[in-house]
Design an enzyme around this catalytic site. Structure first.
Site, mmCIF file in Angstrom:
data_model
loop_
_atom_site.group_PDB
_atom_site.id
_atom_site.type_symbol
_atom_site.label_atom_id
_atom_site.label_comp_id
_atom_site.label_asym_id
_atom_site.label_seq_id
_atom_site.Cartn_x
_atom_site.Cartn_y
_atom_site.Cartn_z
ATOM 1 N N SER A 26 -8.091 38.615 -89.873
ATOM 2 C CA SER A 26 -7.263 38.318 -88.702
ATOM 3 C C SER A 26 -7.818 39.008 -87.454
ATOM 4 O O SER A 26 -8.404 40.088 -87.538
ATOM 5 C CB SER A 26 -5.840 38.816 -88.973
ATOM 6 O OG SER A 26 -5.113 38.931 -87.780
ATOM 7 N N TYR A 72 -7.263 34.278 -82.299
ATOM 8 C CA TYR A 72 -6.086 33.766 -81.599
ATOM 9 C C TYR A 72 -6.480 33.334 -80.189
ATOM 10 O O TYR A 72 -7.460 33.812 -79.636
ATOM 11 C CB TYR A 72 -5.028 34.866 -81.464
ATOM 12 C CG TYR A 72 -4.064 34.960 -82.619
ATOM 13 C CD1 TYR A 72 -3.339 33.863 -83.040
ATOM 14 C CD2 TYR A 72 -3.850 36.178 -83.265
ATOM 15 C CE1 TYR A 72 -2.430 33.962 -84.086
ATOM 16 C CE2 TYR A 72 -2.939 36.289 -84.311
ATOM 17 C CZ TYR A 72 -2.229 35.181 -84.712
ATOM 18 O OH TYR A 72 -1.335 35.266 -85.734
ATOM 19 N N HIS A 110 2.571 28.645 -90.194
ATOM 20 C CA HIS A 110 2.409 30.099 -90.062
ATOM 21 C C HIS A 110 3.354 30.829 -91.033
ATOM 22 O O HIS A 110 3.884 31.898 -90.740
ATOM 23 C CB HIS A 110 2.718 30.512 -88.620
ATOM 24 C CG HIS A 110 1.852 31.633 -88.093
ATOM 25 N ND1 HIS A 110 0.810 31.419 -87.235
ATOM 26 C CD2 HIS A 110 1.889 32.969 -88.305
ATOM 27 C CE1 HIS A 110 0.251 32.591 -86.915
ATOM 28 N NE2 HIS A 110 0.882 33.549 -87.563
ATOM 29 N N GLN A 123 -10.744 34.896 -88.062
ATOM 30 C CA GLN A 123 -9.682 34.138 -87.381
ATOM 31 C C GLN A 123 -9.505 34.655 -85.964
ATOM 32 O O GLN A 123 -9.391 35.863 -85.737
ATOM 33 C CB GLN A 123 -8.362 34.281 -88.151
ATOM 34 C CG GLN A 123 -7.166 33.640 -87.459
ATOM 35 C CD GLN A 123 -6.354 34.630 -86.643
ATOM 36 O OE1 GLN A 123 -6.225 35.790 -87.029
ATOM 37 N NE2 GLN A 123 -5.798 34.181 -85.525
ATOM 38 N N ARG A 137 6.912 31.562 -89.667
ATOM 39 C CA ARG A 137 7.060 32.705 -88.758
ATOM 40 C C ARG A 137 7.047 32.288 -87.297
ATOM 41 O O ARG A 137 7.145 33.123 -86.414
ATOM 42 C CB ARG A 137 5.929 33.711 -89.011
ATOM 43 C CG ARG A 137 5.979 34.308 -90.389
ATOM 44 C CD ARG A 137 4.679 34.982 -90.766
ATOM 45 N NE ARG A 137 4.468 36.271 -90.134
ATOM 46 C CZ ARG A 137 5.002 37.414 -90.529
ATOM 47 N NH1 ARG A 137 5.835 37.432 -91.562
ATOM 48 N NH2 ARG A 137 4.727 38.548 -89.911
#
Ligand code: FMN
Length: 385
Positions: A112, A135, A281, A133, A284
């Site tokens: 992440s 964002y 997700h 990953q 979430r």
């Protein structure tokens, strides 16, 4: 592991209970919870359980093979570990332990953006390339820096998460001490009453900053700053156009994570994505959206064969993997299932969970008459009257 002296572990559900016992409540609730009334989170599991597998008999499946291929790599089962923020708080240097478990069991691990351990530490201690990953953040400088570091570390597969232009509200966090009034004191008290975690992770697992962000900013971004940092950095202005520089910059496979609608899946094909993750997700983000089990079939109908389809949210067993593949997924991502195992038993816990899931998948394949992953199709599902 310590936890297994006290508990019989035979499934992901057992690992959830073991994680609940081991972690301070603010961390367990952070993992376990969803947004708002948590309806989507519950439906991820119940809708998946409602998908009926079609039992077939006398098909000679003695030469059964659970392997598949994804982005040029052979996988032992059609699964990868999902990106999960703060994984280094659930076990000591947790991202490293999970990446090593995934490598041993022949599946990819996804790091992440908001990990405790930075890219270099996790890739440096993993024998195979991990996935990274990213964002969508207002600070494009951070995004560029993270991509450059991922590339330099030898990572080729990028998972780009697009379902968080704004974070969903998770009410459990305010109650548990993850956020809300006196959060720091409440977390401290909880750590003191969970001494195994406090010593193993709280003391020996330091530093507990957000490794990737700290490296960019040049000073530690601590857990206390995490919620504020996130809240201020997600970017609702994002559109497909903004993704173009990333696609131009990134040479390897690019996977768009957080798709629930066939129209968006078609846009991902037009954009030139190599894969998508059908995902809410883990319930979430927007509560009330479709469960992944319901979202997947029309998406598969729209884009199957044009890019790789991954799916996550609610997968807790090898039977669930079989269901998702039969509904059109090329592979799945495992989220909470692996995190519970990591919290309860570290690297060994994740390895054991993956063994359990592989066995469950084998049983599902045997009893639906599937010798290979490609045999799991809509024909493997029973039509309900
Ligand atoms: N998804 C991301 O793309 N990036 C993240 O940093 C991230 N952090 C997460 C943190 C927690 C505690 C959890 C439970 C999920 C997170 N996710 C994140 C979502 C997972 O990648 C995945 O989509 C989800 O866990 C799948 O649902 P499941 O846990 O029910 O299997």
């Amino acid at each position: 592991m310590m936890v297994e002296l006290f508990m019989i572990i035979s499934s992901a559900t057992d690992y959830r209970e073991a994680a609940r016992r081991r972690l301070p409540p603010f961390l367990f609730q952070y993992i376990d919870g969803g947004s708002y009334a948590e309806q989507t989170m519950r439906r991820n599991i119940s809708d998946l359980a409602d998908i009926a597998l079609r039992q077939r008999i006398l098909k000679n499946v003695s030469a059964l093979n659970t392997g598949t291929e994804l982005f040029g790599r052979k996988l032992n089962i059609p699964a990868a570990l999902a990106p999960v923020g703060l994984t280094g708080m659930y076990a000591r240097r947790g991202e490293v332990q999970a990446a090593r478990a995934a490598a041993r069991k022949g599946i990819p691990f996804t790091l992440s953006t908001v990990s405790v351990c930075p890219i270099e530490e996790v890739q440096g201690r993993s024998p195979v390339p991990i996935w990274f990953q990213l964002y969508v953040l207002k600070d494009r400088g951070f995004m560029k820096n993270a991509l450059e570091r991922a590339k330099a570390a030898g990572i080729t597969t990028l998972v780009f998460t697009v379902d968080m232009p704004t974070p969903g509200a998770r009410y459990r966090d305010a109650h548990s001490g993850m956020s809300g009034p006196n959060a720091a004191i409440r977390r401290y008290v909880q750590a003191m009453t969970h001494p195994i975690w406090a010593w193993d992770v709280g003391v020996r697992g330091r530093p507990h900053d957000l490794g990737n962000i700290s490296r960019y900013r040049g000073n530690p971004t601590k857990l206390e700053d995490y919620i504020g940092w996130l809240a201020n950095n997600f970017d609702p202005s994002i559109s497909w156009k903004d993704l173009e520089w990333i696609r131009d910059y990134w040479d390897g496979p690019m996977v768009i994570k957080g798709i629930l609608d066939p129209k968006d899946a078609k846009d991902a094909v037009r954009f030139g994505a190599d894969g998508i993750v059908v995902s809410n997700h883990g319930g979430r983000q927007l509560d009330g959206v479709l469960s992944s089990a319901r979202a997947l079939p029309p998406i598969a109908e729209a884009v199957k064969g044009e890019l790789k389809i991954l799916a996550d949210s609610g997968i807790r067993s090898g039977l669930d993997i079989a269901r998702m593949v039969a509904m059109g997924a090329d592979a799945v991502l495992l989220g909470r299932a692996f995190v519970y195992a990591l919290a309860a038993g570290g690297q060994k816990g994740v390895e054991n969970l993956l063994d359990i899931m592989e066995k469950e998948l084998r049983v599902a394949m045997t009893l639906t008459g599937a010798s290979a992953i490609s045999d799991l199709t809509s024909e493997s599902l029973a039509r309900l009257a």
